[in-house]
Motif scaffolding. Structure first.
Motif, PDB file in Angstrom:
ATOM      1  N   LEU A   9       1.097  -1.196   0.050  1.00 24.14           N
ATOM      2  CA  LEU A   9       0.250  -0.021  -0.010  1.00 24.14           C
ATOM      3  C   LEU A   9       0.799   1.068  -0.003  1.00 24.14           C
ATOM      4  N   ILE A  10       1.773   1.280   0.837  1.00 25.62           N
ATOM      5  CA  ILE A  10       2.607   2.524   0.937  1.00 25.62           C
ATOM      6  C   ILE A  10       3.494   2.812  -0.564  1.00 25.62           C
ATOM      7  N   SER A  11       4.047   1.315  -0.971  1.00 26.33           N
ATOM      8  CA  SER A  11       4.700   1.663  -2.344  1.00 26.33           C
ATOM      9  C   SER A  11       3.730   2.110  -3.365  1.00 26.33           C
ATOM     10  N   ALA A  12       2.591   1.280  -3.324  1.00 25.73           N
ATOM     11  CA  ALA A  12       1.729   1.863  -4.227  1.00 25.73           C
ATOM     12  C   ALA A  12       1.076   3.460  -4.407  1.00 25.73           C
ATOM     13  N   LEU A  13       0.941   3.719  -3.035  1.00 31.52           N
ATOM     14  CA  LEU A  13       0.535   5.294  -2.885  1.00 31.52           C
ATOM     15  C   LEU A  13       1.638   6.221  -3.386  1.00 31.52           C
ATOM     16  N   VAL A  14       2.809   5.718  -3.250  1.00 29.92           N
ATOM     17  CA  VAL A  14       4.015   6.829  -4.147  1.00 29.92           C
ATOM     18  C   VAL A  14       4.015   6.853  -5.441  1.00 29.92           C
ATOM     19  N   ILE A  15       3.589   5.703  -6.277  1.00 31.16           N
ATOM     20  CA  ILE A  15       3.128   5.502  -7.613  1.00 31.16           C
ATOM     21  C   ILE A  15       2.137   6.497  -8.002  1.00 31.16           C
ATOM     22  N   VAL A  16       0.909   6.150  -7.150  1.00 28.50           N
ATOM     23  CA  VAL A  16      -0.348   7.145  -7.432  1.00 28.50           C
ATOM     24  C   VAL A  16      -0.073   8.489  -7.439  1.00 28.50           C
ATOM     25  N   ALA A  17       0.830   8.988  -6.147  1.00 30.98           N
ATOM     26  CA  ALA A  17       0.993  10.290  -6.111  1.00 30.98           C
ATOM     27  C   ALA A  17       1.459  10.947  -7.121  1.00 30.98           C
ATOM     28  N   VAL A  18       2.741  10.118  -7.438  1.00 34.30           N
ATOM     29  CA  VAL A  18       3.493  10.801  -8.746  1.00 34.30           C
ATOM     30  C   VAL A  18       2.448  11.101  -9.896  1.00 34.30           C
ATOM     31  N   SER A  19       1.834   9.966 -10.329  1.00 28.49           N
ATOM     32  CA  SER A  19       0.925  10.278 -11.466  1.00 28.49           C
ATOM     33  C   SER A  19      -0.108  11.429 -11.152  1.00 28.49           C
ATOM     34  N   GLU A  20      -0.681  11.541 -10.273  1.00 28.18           N
ATOM     35  CA  GLU A  20      -1.682  12.458  -9.967  1.00 28.18           C
ATOM     36  C   GLU A  20      -1.093  13.993  -9.675  1.00 28.18           C
ATOM     37  N   ILE A  21       0.083  14.054  -9.099  1.00 29.79           N
ATOM     38  CA  ILE A  21       0.650  15.234  -9.082  1.00 29.79           C
ATOM     39  C   ILE A  21       0.934  15.660 -10.430  1.00 29.79           C
ATOM     40  N   LYS A  23      -0.240  15.089 -13.263  1.00 23.21           N
ATOM     41  CA  LYS A  23      -1.400  15.567 -13.991  1.00 23.21           C
ATOM     42  C   LYS A  23      -1.717  17.039 -13.808  1.00 23.21           C
ATOM     43  N   ARG A  24      -1.513  17.513 -12.735  1.00 23.88           N
ATOM     44  CA  ARG A  24      -1.562  19.116 -12.306  1.00 23.88           C
ATOM     45  C   ARG A  24      -0.039  19.879 -12.443  1.00 23.88           C
ATOM     46  N   SER A  25       1.015  19.192 -12.278  1.00 21.26           N
ATOM     47  CA  SER A  25       2.212  20.081 -12.629  1.00 21.26           C
ATOM     48  C   SER A  25       3.238  18.870 -12.978  1.00 21.26           C
ATOM     49  N   SER A  26       3.629  18.937 -14.163  1.00 24.03           N
ATOM     50  CA  SER A  26       4.745  18.144 -14.892  1.00 24.03           C
ATOM     51  C   SER A  26       6.058  18.447 -13.878  1.00 24.03           C
ATOM     52  N   LEU A  27       6.462  19.605 -13.532  1.00 16.47           N
ATOM     53  CA  LEU A  27       7.600  19.752 -12.875  1.00 16.47           C
ATOM     54  C   LEU A  27       7.700  18.997 -11.594  1.00 16.47           C
ATOM     55  N   PHE A  28       6.587  19.169 -10.713  1.00 22.02           N
ATOM     56  CA  PHE A  28       6.517  18.576  -9.498  1.00 22.02           C
ATOM     57  C   PHE A  28       6.397  17.087  -9.498  1.00 22.02           C
TER      58      PHE A  28
END
Length: 116
Positions: A9-21, A23-28
């Motif tokens: 779950l923690i590892s998956a959350l990191v991946i999901v966080a990157v893809s969601e962030i 979408k809003r800011s390619s830089l971040f």
């Protein structure tokens, strides 16, 4: 078993966080993706599981060497897409070129007696 579920779950959350962030800011999104989060998580999990420090340092050194050829993907893929090549073809070529470069690097390291 609960420990492994937490790891996933923690590892998956990191991946999901990157893809969601991203979408809003390619830089971040890129900043977070560029951090060695996967490696850091693996090192932390290994330490918590009381894996020998030697094994953890071996992982760290191997990651260093294998990051080098992976950089090709991040140069080649956008170059191909920007030249009008189809997304999936660009991605496939970039992945194939990166895999080839991995084998070349491994051959070079072997020639210098560096084992991963």
């Amino acid at each position: 078993m609960l420990y492994y579920i937490a790891k996933v779950l923690i590892s998956a959350l990191v991946i999901v966080a990157v893809s969601e962030i991203a979408k809003r800011s390619s830089l971040f999104g890129a900043l977070i993706a560029a951090l060695p989060l996967t490696s850091l998580l693996a090192i932390i999990w290994m330490r918590l599981e009381r894996v020998e420090t030697e094994k953890i340092t071996e992982l760290s050194q191997s990651v260093f060497w294998l990051v080098l050829p992976s950089l090709l993907l991040f140069v080649l893929f956008p170059a191909l897409v920007n030249r009008g090549m189809h997304f999936w073809l660009s991605l496939s070529i970039s992945i194939a070129a990166t895999i080839i470069l991995y084998f070349i690097l491994l051959s070079i390291l072997h020639a210098f007696h560096i084992t991963l």
